[in-house]
Design an enzyme around this catalytic site. Structure first.
Site, PDB file in Angstrom:
ATOM      1  N   GLU B  80      15.326  -7.083   8.562  1.00 27.87           N
ATOM      2  CA  GLU B  80      14.398  -6.509   9.533  1.00 27.87           C
ATOM      3  C   GLU B  80      14.242  -7.444  10.727  1.00 27.87           C
ATOM      4  O   GLU B  80      13.453  -7.196  11.610  1.00 27.87           O
ATOM      5  CB  GLU B  80      13.050  -6.177   8.881  1.00 27.87           C
ATOM      6  CG  GLU B  80      12.250  -7.353   8.379  1.00 27.87           C
ATOM      7  CD  GLU B  80      11.018  -7.649   9.227  1.00 27.87           C
ATOM      8  OE1 GLU B  80      11.139  -8.577  10.050  1.00 27.87           O
ATOM      9  OE2 GLU B  80       9.985  -6.975   9.056  1.00 27.87           O
ATOM     10  N   CYS B 112      11.882  -4.577   3.702  1.00 27.88           N
ATOM     11  CA  CYS B 112      12.354  -5.637   2.810  1.00 27.88           C
ATOM     12  C   CYS B 112      13.469  -5.221   1.856  1.00 27.88           C
ATOM     13  O   CYS B 112      13.906  -6.008   1.032  1.00 27.88           O
ATOM     14  CB  CYS B 112      11.191  -6.202   1.996  1.00 27.88           C
ATOM     15  SG  CYS B 112      10.004  -7.081   3.001  1.00 27.88           S
ATOM     16  N   ARG B 199      -4.735  -3.037   1.750  1.00 30.12           N
ATOM     17  CA  ARG B 199      -4.574  -2.819   0.304  1.00 30.12           C
ATOM     18  C   ARG B 199      -3.720  -1.589  -0.028  1.00 30.12           C
ATOM     19  O   ARG B 199      -3.245  -1.446  -1.148  1.00 30.12           O
ATOM     20  CB  ARG B 199      -5.948  -2.725  -0.371  1.00 30.12           C
ATOM     21  CG  ARG B 199      -6.664  -4.070  -0.391  1.00 30.12           C
ATOM     22  CD  ARG B 199      -7.931  -4.038  -1.230  1.00 30.12           C
ATOM     23  NE  ARG B 199      -7.686  -3.697  -2.626  1.00 30.12           N
ATOM     24  CZ  ARG B 199      -7.220  -4.553  -3.537  1.00 30.12           C
ATOM     25  NH1 ARG B 199      -6.953  -5.796  -3.197  1.00 30.12           N
ATOM     26  NH2 ARG B 199      -7.029  -4.158  -4.779  1.00 30.12           N
ATOM     27  N   THR B 201      -0.847  -1.275   0.899  1.00 35.13           N
ATOM     28  CA  THR B 201       0.503  -1.778   0.634  1.00 35.13           C
ATOM     29  C   THR B 201       0.727  -2.023  -0.852  1.00 35.13           C
ATOM     30  O   THR B 201       1.859  -2.163  -1.289  1.00 35.13           O
ATOM     31  CB  THR B 201       0.776  -3.103   1.382  1.00 35.13           C
ATOM     32  OG1 THR B 201      -0.181  -4.082   0.940  1.00 35.13           O
ATOM     33  CG2 THR B 201       0.675  -2.943   2.885  1.00 35.13           C
ATOM     34  N   HIS B 234      11.016  -7.411  -6.084  1.00 32.72           N
ATOM     35  CA  HIS B 234      10.714  -7.886  -4.726  1.00 32.72           C
ATOM     36  C   HIS B 234       9.446  -8.743  -4.757  1.00 32.72           C
ATOM     37  O   HIS B 234       8.476  -8.401  -5.426  1.00 32.72           O
ATOM     38  CB  HIS B 234      10.543  -6.704  -3.772  1.00 32.72           C
ATOM     39  CG  HIS B 234      10.083  -7.133  -2.412  1.00 32.72           C
ATOM     40  ND1 HIS B 234      10.770  -8.053  -1.660  1.00 32.72           N
ATOM     41  CD2 HIS B 234       8.985  -6.789  -1.679  1.00 32.72           C
ATOM     42  CE1 HIS B 234      10.127  -8.247  -0.509  1.00 32.72           C
ATOM     43  NE2 HIS B 234       9.039  -7.502  -0.505  1.00 32.72           N
ATOM     44  N   SER B 296       9.110  -1.493   2.554  1.00 34.34           N
ATOM     45  CA  SER B 296       7.998  -0.671   3.034  1.00 34.34           C
ATOM     46  C   SER B 296       8.523   0.538   3.778  1.00 34.34           C
ATOM     47  O   SER B 296       9.585   0.506   4.395  1.00 34.34           O
ATOM     48  CB  SER B 296       7.090  -1.498   3.946  1.00 34.34           C
ATOM     49  OG  SER B 296       6.379  -2.423   3.175  1.00 34.34           O
TER      50      SER B 296
END
Lengths: 384, 350, 131
Positions: B80, B112, B199, B201, B234, B296
């Site tokens: 990224e 990611c 949060r 995420t 991850h 994401s």
């Protein structure tokens, strides 16, 4: 080849000359040289200049200077060999007269360095742009690489390097045209701003505006003049070396300087022991030591010790850089080689005032470009 | 048999401690350390970027594989933080390593998980018989906004994997992906730093996708968590992968070897791939390895690897990632870090 | 914009491609059209090793604008195994760690950008071998 004489010299003050342009500087020095020679004839002219294009955006300066000197339509030629541009301009004028092509020739050198261009980048153009400058090396950096190699190989010390600057400032203090007319101490050198370790600011020649000029003439013309004692160019030599410093088998050895020196001594029929006064290309303190060793003034690795004895200081056996050298007089890169000839002519005429070397008859000038990839050596002889 | 035939990983030598960042913003170093399970993170040198990191990792992968660079038929760099918005990273790499010009090159981007995408496509091409070898890389030099929680973790590093069907050191037994439109973290064109939904995420993004991909591949491959010698998920921080592992029934022991995040930070596209590299550095023949990435936006790619007898001979042919993490660590204060990451306004030309 | 000038040196800066004189065997980096050792004009391609030793170095404190953010940085002369010498930065070190003869290896790094909008120019730098 015919004999060639220096019949006139001229020089601007060296320094930050905010009110003078590139062309003003050259013309001012050239007019002074013409007046000093007291001849009106000029068959051709040379302009030694490293990089007016990068410094002020002006190229094609041979014709520019001919025009502003009021000398069109004579041939006017720019000579570029980095910091040896001036010395090689003198050599071109010398060859033109020696060959019989001309009788009176002007050789000038000029650099306008304080007009706002990035000086570090401009000077780095004298190194290998693709394989040295590309990597972020600077000119002080290149000489620092030499200095560290010299220190490693011969045990040369930081203090010994400083002594070269101290000596040249002592001489510069006596030169009314020098950029720095003051003395400095070893402590000042050792504590000055870091530039490229192990070199510091006071190991480096300054950024300078200035110009210098000489008029060269054949014996026929020189013989008719009554103004000055004649100064003869008894040798004019030039040599080249590997362009990038890293390709030198011995990083401390200036091969082109040695070669040009050997050729000059042969041409003049002299040895280094015959020389009374020397102008060396001390762009950095280490450069003076390496040039001394290449010319045979000292054995390899022994130059620093010789400087310490005071023998190369005014009053010593072989004064070096009585003008203050590039270090104290200033280093307008394209002008420096010509300014060396101006200083030595002054010495041989016996008109150097407080910095006069008593009884000087034979003088040597060494002017180099880059890290010594180009070099010219001149030997001058004064009247008996 | 198709799988990994060579691997390499790289992290820069510069570090900043989580504590240093916390003090800069008036945070509590101890709560950061415990909350994120993070001691320090890598910082790229001023002369490093996703391309140089990829070159360093891929050079070691080629060295381990013992193949000629021009035998590689495809090169994919997932990141990224490609240095150019327009102009590929992979082209620089193929010329630096002598892979090109007869090669298929593409840059991938998926937050990611761009690195595992690159690995997935490289693997698929070899499996399809399109080419002998393909190189997939995950690398990043990501940035979090000053003072943002992401600043503690966004780090630099990457790993490279050459896929092939000869002398395979880790066979890929299964792959599985799980993807949905989930705006948990994003950065628009011309924005310098990413935004994230706090949060959100966590549960609806990271855990939903990682757990679904892991469960999917376990079911598909018929393996149980206890069958695996190692697992790597991850690692946006130290907590998330451990929590995912626990939820799925993996032990801390299975996680330990690949869990580089505590001293490396989150290398984004390079995160789970560097974890896999750390596992390959020490695994024994026959070991099963589970890898689940997360990107994401959002999605997870999962892989089941089984190592072979060819593995041990390659482990010492290039530096191990944990060796690189431990040697020549050069710590920055926040001012140096801000300069390195160009978080302050400079005059042109740079 | 330096694209044309830049791309010409890519084989050397990225991959250390040299020219080996078929007359006397001398290695030239970068390759040349005529050998300064024997005058031969015939060369074969050779790739230089990445390992070598440090011959001398300096720490640049006053740099051109493209490098000024990175000061102080180290530039040295490296002799690669096989004898070819080149000038490059020595990255990831303190000057105090350096010594004449120190073993180094070349890595691939960003070298400079002429301005923020211009291409990124890559090339080789040395790092200390820290086995």
């Amino acid at each position: 080849m015919r004999d060639v004489f220096i019949i006139g010299t001229g020089m601007t003050p060296f320094g930050e000359l905010w009110d003078r342009s590139l062309r003003d500087l050259y013309v001012e020095a050239a007019l002074a040289a013409i007046d000093d020679a007291a001849v009106d004839r000029l068959d051709s002219m040379y302009v030694g200049c490293m990089t007016s294009g990068l410094f002020v955006g002006q190229e094609h300066i041979g014709a520019l200077m001919a025009d502003y000197l009021g000398r069109t339509p004579i041939p006017a030629t720019r000579v570029e060999s980095a910091c040896a541009s001036g010395g090689i301009a003198v050599r071109q004028a010398y060859l033109e007269i020696a060959s019989g092509a001309s009788e009176v020739v002007l050789a000038g050198g000029v650099e306008k360095m304080n007009d706002g261009a990035d000086v570090t980048s401009a000077l780095a153009a004298a190194s290998d742009q693709e394989y040295e400058a590309y990597q972020g090396i600077t000119f002080p950096g290149l000489y620092a690489l030499i200095a560290r190699a010299h220190m490693h190989r011969y045990g040369t010390t930081r203090e010994q390097l400083a002594r070269v600057a101290v000596k040249n400032h002592r001489h510069g203090a006596l030169n009314p045209k020098a950029q720095f007319q003051f003395e400095i101490t070893i402590d000042q050198v050792l504590n000055s701003t870091q530039v490229a370790d192990p070199l510091r600011l006071l190991d480096c020649s300054p950024v300078t505006d200035g110009a210098a000029a000489v008029i060269l003439a054949s014996a026929e013309v020189a013989g008719k003049l009554k103004g000055h004692p004649a100064v003869k160019i008894t040798a004019s030599a030039q040599a080249s070396d590997t362009f990038a410093l890293h390709n030198r088998q011995d990083l401390t050895h200036l091969g082109a300087v040695q070669r040009a020196g050997e050729l000059a001594f042969i041409q003049a029929g002299r040895t280094i022991d015959d020389i009374d006064v020397v102008e060396l290309h001390d762009c950095f303190t280490i450069a003076e030591l390496c040039a001394m060793e290449a010319l045979g003034i000292a054995e390899p690795g022994k130059a620093a010790a010789l400087v310490e004895t005071g023998e190369t200081t005014l009053g010593g056996r072989l004064p070096i850089n009585t003008s203050g050298g590039l270090k104290a007089k200033g280093h307008p890169v394209g002008a420096s080689g010509v300014a060396q000839i101006v200083e030595l002519t002054t010495q041989l005429r016996g008109t150097a005032g407080k910095r006069q070397v008593e009884g000087a008859r034979l003088a040597l000038a060494q002017n180099m470009g880059g890290t010594g990839a180009s070099c010219t050596v001149h030997i001058l002889e004064g009247a008996a | 048999m198709v799988g990994i035939v060579g691997w390499g990983a790289y992290v820069p030598c510069y570090r900043i401690k989580a504590e240093t960042i916390a003090r800069q913003w008036g945070g509590d170093p101890e709560s950061v350390r415990k909350g994120l399970l993070l001691e320090e993170k890598t910082v790229p040198g001023m002369d490093e970027d996703t391309i140089t990191i990829s070159v360093a990792a891929a050079r070691d992968a080629i060295e381990r594989a013992g193949i000629a660079p021009h035998e590689i038929g495809a090169v994919y760099i997932g990141s990224e933080s490609h240095p150019y918005a327009v102009k590929p990273s992979g082209t620089v790499l193929i010329d630096a390593l002598g892979i090109g010009p007869h090669v298929h090159v593409a840059d991938y981007e998926f937050a990611c998980k761009a690195g595992t995408e690159a690995m997935f496509v490289a693997y698929s091409l070899v499996k399809a018989g399109q080419m002998k070898y393909a190189l997939g890389i995950g690398a990043d030099t990501s940035q979090g906004a000053p003072g943002d929680a992401l600043e503690y973790t966004a780090s630099a590093g990457g790993a490279a994997f050459i896929m092939g069907d000869d002398k395979v050191v880790a066979e890929i037994q299964a792959t599985y992906s799980y993807t949905s439109d989930t705006p948990d973290f994003w950065r628009k064109e011309l924005e310098h730093y990413p935004q994230h939904a706090g949060r959100f995420t966590g549960e609806p993004a990271y855990f939903r996708h990682v757990l679904a991909a892991a469960r999917g591949i376990l079911e598909q491959s018929g393996h149980q968590p206890q069958d695996f010698a190692y697992a790597v998920f991850h690692m946006p921080n130290g907590k998330f992968p451990l929590k995912a592992a626990k939820t799925l029934g993996f032990t801390r022991e299975q996680m330990e070897e690949g869990l580089l995040v505590t001293t490396m930070g989150n290398t984004y596209s390079g995160s789970s791939p560097t974890g896999l590299a750390a596992i390959l550095d020490v695994a024994r023949p026959g070991d099963l390895i589970l890898l689940v990435s997360f990107g994401s936006g959002a999605g997870s790619d999962a892989f089941v690897f089984q190592t072979t007898d060819h593995l041990p001979a390659l482990q010492d042919k290039a530096p191990k990632i944990r060796t690189l993490l431990e040697r020549n660590r050069r710590y920055l204060d926040y001012g140096q870090y801000a300069k390195f990451r160009r978080k302050i306004i400079f005059n042109s030309p740079v | 914009m330096k694209s044309a000038q830049y791309i010409r040196e890519v084989p050397q800066r990225y991959r250390l491609e040299a020219g080996k004189c078929t007359g006397c065997g001398k290695l030239h980096f970068p390759p040349r059209l005529v050998c300064d050792g024997c005058g031969s004009r015939e060369f074969e391609a050779a790739t230089l090793p990445r390992q070598g030793t440090l011959l001398t170095w300096t720490v640049i404190h006053a740099a051109p604008p493209q490098f000024s953010l990175e000061t102080p940085y180290v530039v040295g002369i490296v002799e690669l195994d096989g004898g070819v010498r080149l000038t490059c930065q020595v990255a990831d070190c303190d000057p105090e760690e350096l010594a004449v003869g120190a073993p180094v290896e070349l890595v691939f790094r960003r070298i400079k950008e002429d301005n923020a909008a211009d291409i990124i120019q890559y090339g080789y730098k040395a790092v200390l071998r820290r086995e």
